[in-house]
Write an enzyme that holds these catalytic residues in place. Sequence first.
Site, PDB file in Angstrom:
ATOM      1  N   GLN A 213      -0.650   2.127  -6.196  1.00 55.80           N
ATOM      2  CA  GLN A 213      -2.104   2.288  -6.055  1.00 55.80           C
ATOM      3  C   GLN A 213      -2.864   1.732  -7.264  1.00 55.80           C
ATOM      4  O   GLN A 213      -3.912   1.119  -7.120  1.00 55.80           O
ATOM      5  CB  GLN A 213      -2.451   3.757  -5.861  1.00 55.80           C
ATOM      6  CG  GLN A 213      -2.936   4.038  -4.460  1.00 55.80           C
ATOM      7  CD  GLN A 213      -3.060   5.505  -4.141  1.00 55.80           C
ATOM      8  OE1 GLN A 213      -2.681   6.357  -4.941  1.00 55.80           O
ATOM      9  NE2 GLN A 213      -3.580   5.813  -2.990  1.00 55.80           N
TER      10      GLN A 213
ATOM     11  N   SER B 107      -8.161  -2.852  -3.276  1.00 57.18           N
ATOM     12  CA  SER B 107      -8.904  -1.582  -3.292  1.00 57.18           C
ATOM     13  C   SER B 107      -9.939  -1.564  -4.413  1.00 57.18           C
ATOM     14  O   SER B 107     -11.093  -1.180  -4.184  1.00 57.18           O
ATOM     15  CB  SER B 107      -7.954  -0.394  -3.484  1.00 57.18           C
ATOM     16  OG  SER B 107      -7.221  -0.192  -2.321  1.00 57.18           O
TER      17      SER B 107
ATOM     18  N   TYR C 265      -3.796   0.803   7.074  1.00 53.64           N
ATOM     19  CA  TYR C 265      -4.669  -0.184   7.718  1.00 53.64           C
ATOM     20  C   TYR C 265      -4.868   0.165   9.185  1.00 53.64           C
ATOM     21  O   TYR C 265      -4.064   0.880   9.783  1.00 53.64           O
ATOM     22  CB  TYR C 265      -4.023  -1.570   7.651  1.00 53.64           C
ATOM     23  CG  TYR C 265      -4.088  -2.220   6.301  1.00 53.64           C
ATOM     24  CD1 TYR C 265      -5.300  -2.572   5.738  1.00 53.64           C
ATOM     25  CD2 TYR C 265      -2.925  -2.514   5.598  1.00 53.64           C
ATOM     26  CE1 TYR C 265      -5.356  -3.197   4.503  1.00 53.64           C
ATOM     27  CE2 TYR C 265      -2.962  -3.134   4.364  1.00 53.64           C
ATOM     28  CZ  TYR C 265      -4.184  -3.474   3.827  1.00 53.64           C
ATOM     29  OH  TYR C 265      -4.234  -4.085   2.614  1.00 53.64           O
TER      30      TYR C 265
ATOM     31  N   ASP D  35      -3.465  -2.078  -7.105  1.00 46.09           N
ATOM     32  CA  ASP D  35      -4.033  -2.600  -5.869  1.00 46.09           C
ATOM     33  C   ASP D  35      -5.413  -3.228  -6.082  1.00 46.09           C
ATOM     34  O   ASP D  35      -6.441  -2.552  -6.076  1.00 46.09           O
ATOM     35  CB  ASP D  35      -4.096  -1.459  -4.846  1.00 46.09           C
ATOM     36  CG  ASP D  35      -4.534  -1.937  -3.476  1.00 46.09           C
ATOM     37  OD1 ASP D  35      -4.803  -3.149  -3.318  1.00 46.09           O
ATOM     38  OD2 ASP D  35      -4.624  -1.105  -2.570  1.00 46.09           O
TER      39      ASP D  35
ATOM     40  N   ARG E 208       0.854  -1.205   0.000  1.00 48.78           N
ATOM     41  CA  ARG E 208       0.000   0.000   0.000  1.00 48.78           C
ATOM     42  C   ARG E 208       0.883   1.247   0.000  1.00 48.78           C
ATOM     43  O   ARG E 208       1.013   1.944   0.988  1.00 48.78           O
ATOM     44  CB  ARG E 208      -0.919  -0.043   1.180  1.00 48.78           C
ATOM     45  CG  ARG E 208      -1.847  -1.232   1.015  1.00 48.78           C
ATOM     46  CD  ARG E 208      -3.099  -1.048   1.755  1.00 48.78           C
ATOM     47  NE  ARG E 208      -4.165  -1.600   0.949  1.00 48.78           N
ATOM     48  CZ  ARG E 208      -5.428  -1.555   1.290  1.00 48.78           C
ATOM     49  NH1 ARG E 208      -5.805  -0.969   2.380  1.00 48.78           N
ATOM     50  NH2 ARG E 208      -6.335  -2.074   0.508  1.00 48.78           N
TER      51      ARG E 208
HETATM   52  P1  NAD Z   1      -9.610  -2.910   5.436  1.00 47.47           P
HETATM   53  O1  NAD Z   1     -10.428  -3.626   4.421  1.00 47.47           O
HETATM   54  O2  NAD Z   1      -8.473  -3.621   6.096  1.00 47.47           O
HETATM   55  O3  NAD Z   1     -10.603  -2.428   6.635  1.00 47.47           O
HETATM   56  C1  NAD Z   1     -11.802  -1.747   6.376  1.00 47.47           C
HETATM   57  C2  NAD Z   1     -12.002  -0.657   7.407  1.00 47.47           C
HETATM   58  O4  NAD Z   1     -12.303  -1.224   8.695  1.00 47.47           O
HETATM   59  C3  NAD Z   1     -10.772   0.245   7.640  1.00 47.47           C
HETATM   60  O5  NAD Z   1     -11.103   1.580   7.346  1.00 47.47           O
HETATM   61  C4  NAD Z   1     -10.450   0.043   9.117  1.00 47.47           C
HETATM   62  O6  NAD Z   1      -9.938   1.231   9.730  1.00 47.47           O
HETATM   63  C5  NAD Z   1     -11.809  -0.341   9.678  1.00 47.47           C
HETATM   64  N1  NAD Z   1     -11.792  -0.982  11.000  1.00 47.47           N
HETATM   65  C6  NAD Z   1     -10.951  -1.907  11.503  1.00 47.47           C
HETATM   66  N2  NAD Z   1     -11.302  -2.250  12.760  1.00 47.47           N
HETATM   67  C7  NAD Z   1     -12.411  -1.510  13.070  1.00 47.47           C
HETATM   68  C8  NAD Z   1     -13.244  -1.417  14.215  1.00 47.47           C
HETATM   69  N3  NAD Z   1     -13.010  -2.133  15.314  1.00 47.47           N
HETATM   70  N4  NAD Z   1     -14.290  -0.559  14.179  1.00 47.47           N
HETATM   71  C9  NAD Z   1     -14.549   0.177  13.071  1.00 47.47           C
HETATM   72  N5  NAD Z   1     -13.796   0.123  11.952  1.00 47.47           N
HETATM   73  C10 NAD Z   1     -12.736  -0.711  11.955  1.00 47.47           C
HETATM   74  O7  NAD Z   1      -9.020  -1.546   4.891  1.00 47.47           O
HETATM   75  P2  NAD Z   1      -9.135  -0.858   3.461  1.00 47.47           P
HETATM   76  O8  NAD Z   1     -10.492  -0.290   3.301  1.00 47.47           O
HETATM   77  O9  NAD Z   1      -8.647  -1.765   2.386  1.00 47.47           O
HETATM   78  O10 NAD Z   1      -8.070   0.323   3.603  1.00 47.47           O
HETATM   79  C11 NAD Z   1      -8.054   1.192   4.695  1.00 47.47           C
HETATM   80  C12 NAD Z   1      -7.315   2.453   4.281  1.00 47.47           C
HETATM   81  O11 NAD Z   1      -6.005   2.172   3.773  1.00 47.47           O
HETATM   82  C13 NAD Z   1      -7.971   3.231   3.134  1.00 47.47           C
HETATM   83  O12 NAD Z   1      -9.066   3.982   3.506  1.00 47.47           O
HETATM   84  C14 NAD Z   1      -6.800   4.083   2.678  1.00 47.47           C
HETATM   85  O13 NAD Z   1      -6.652   5.204   3.516  1.00 47.47           O
HETATM   86  C15 NAD Z   1      -5.620   3.171   2.888  1.00 47.47           C
HETATM   87  N6  NAD Z   1      -5.172   2.601   1.581  1.00 47.47           N
HETATM   88  C16 NAD Z   1      -3.996   3.027   1.043  1.00 47.47           C
HETATM   89  C17 NAD Z   1      -3.578   2.516  -0.192  1.00 47.47           C
HETATM   90  C18 NAD Z   1      -2.305   2.977  -0.834  1.00 47.47           C
HETATM   91  O14 NAD Z   1      -1.681   3.901  -0.338  1.00 47.47           O
HETATM   92  N7  NAD Z   1      -1.890   2.348  -1.942  1.00 47.47           N
HETATM   93  C19 NAD Z   1      -4.339   1.564  -0.861  1.00 47.47           C
HETATM   94  C20 NAD Z   1      -5.535   1.143  -0.270  1.00 47.47           C
HETATM   95  C21 NAD Z   1      -5.935   1.664   0.953  1.00 47.47           C
END
Ligand code: NAD
Length: 362
Positions: free
Chosen positions: A122, A128, A223, A125, A117
Site C-alpha cells: 500500500q 492511489s 478493483y 502504490d 494491490r
Molecule cells: P479505479 O481507479 O480503477 O476506479 C475508480 C472507481 O470507479 C472504483 O471505485 C470502481 O468501483 C468505480 N467504477 C467502475 N465502474 C463503474 C461504474 N460503471 N459505475 C460506477 N463506478 C464504477 O479504482 P481505485 O479507486 O484505484 O481503487 C478502487 C478500490 O481498490 C479502492 O477503493 C480500494 O478499496 C481498493 N484499493 C486497494 C489497495 C490495496 O489493497 N493496496 C490499493 C488501492 C486501492
Amino acid sequence: MRIGVPRETTAGERRVALTPESVARLVKTGVDIVVERGLGVEANLPDEMYEKAGATFGDPWTADVVVKVQKPTADEARKMAKGAILISLLPTASSADLLSQLAGAGVSALSLERVPRITRAQSMDILSSQATIAGYKAVLIGAAEMGKILPMLTTAAGNIPPAKAFVLGAGVAGLMAISTARRLGAVVSGFDIRAAAREQVLSLGATFVGPEPSADAEAAGGYARAQTEEEQRKTMDAMATHLKDQDLVVTTAQIPGRAAPRLITAAMVASMKPGAVIVDLAAETGGNCELTTAGKTTVHNGVSVIGAVNLPSSVPLHASLMFSKNVLTLLQHFIKDGSMTLNLDDEITGPMCVVHNGATRT
Ligand code: NAD
C-alpha cells in the site's frame, strides 16, 4: 550503486520522482544519487535542497537505476546502459515500441502502475497516492468553473442554498472528491458499483444514489469488474434522473485495462442546469461522459464538461512528496546489501517487471 533522476520532459509534467528528503534517506544507506540540474524547479524543490541532501549533479541516464515519473522517450531510453533498471510510469498497452527497445538494449523495466494491490504494498502504490491528489483538485477545478459558490449562505444580501455535488465512482479519487466537496459546503451524493464503496460514501456524510451494488462487483485487488449490459442500463437510468439537479459532477469510474465506462450521455448533459460543471477524471481512458475530450473543456447547452488530464502534476509539490515516498519504499524493498537485483518470484517485483533479460513480460 548509483540511482539517476532525470528531469521530466513530457509536456506539462511538473512532478519529480525523488524529493530531497527521499534522496537523503537513500544516501544515508550508502547509495549514490545523481540528479539532473533543475530537476525539482517546477515542484519548488531547488537544486540547493538536493545538494544538501547529498545528491551530486551529472548525467542520470548512465546510472545503474534510473527513476522518473513519466516513461522516457526513445532517445532518452537509448542512453541507458546494458543491465540498468528503469523505474517509471510505464503503461504497457501504449508502450510496445519502448518496451521492445528496452528489451533489445538489455535494460530491465519496472512499471509503477503495476504495484500489486496488496496490504504490504500500500505504501508503494503510486496510483492511489496520485488519485488522492486528483480527486481533491477535480473539485477545486469544478468549483472555480462554476458560476455559483458551494456553501449555503445566510446573509443580509439574501440566502444562498448549498450547491449539489455528485461523485460518480467512489474509489480513491472519488472518496477524496466527496470529502473535499463536503468541506467546501456542498450537499454531496455518490455512486459506485462496489458494495464496499457504498459504505465508504455513507461514512463520509454523502448520500448514495443509484442501484444497490451487487456483492460480486468487486474483482481482484479491490478493483471493479465491468458491468453487464443490464447493470449498465440500470446505472444509466439512475444517472439520468439524478444528474438533472446537480451543479458539480466529478466522474472517476474506471475498469483496469479497459476503456472507461460511458455513463453520461450527451442527452443527460443537455438535461442538466446551465452553468453545471462535469469534471471527468477518466478523460485519459476515454471518459465517463460522451462529450469528454481529454485536455479540453466542451460546453454543451451551458454545461461545461472538463476532460481533466494529469491533475497530480498541477499540485507538483505534494504530488511529488507522495510519489517520492512511494518510490522510496519500493527502492527500500528492492535494494539488498547496497545493490538492486530483481527477484521475479517476489510478489511485488514479479508483477511490476515488464522487461527483463532481453524480453518483455506483459
Ligand atoms: P479505479 O481507479 O480503477 O476506479 C475508480 C472507481 O470507479 C472504483 O471505485 C470502481 O468501483 C468505480 N467504477 C467502475 N465502474 C463503474 C461504474 N460503471 N459505475 C460506477 N463506478 C464504477 O479504482 P481505485 O479507486 O484505484 O481503487 C478502487 C478500490 O481498490 C479502492 O477503493 C480500494 O478499496 C481498493 N484499493 C486497494 C489497495 C490495496 O489493497 N493496496 C490499493 C488501492 C486501492
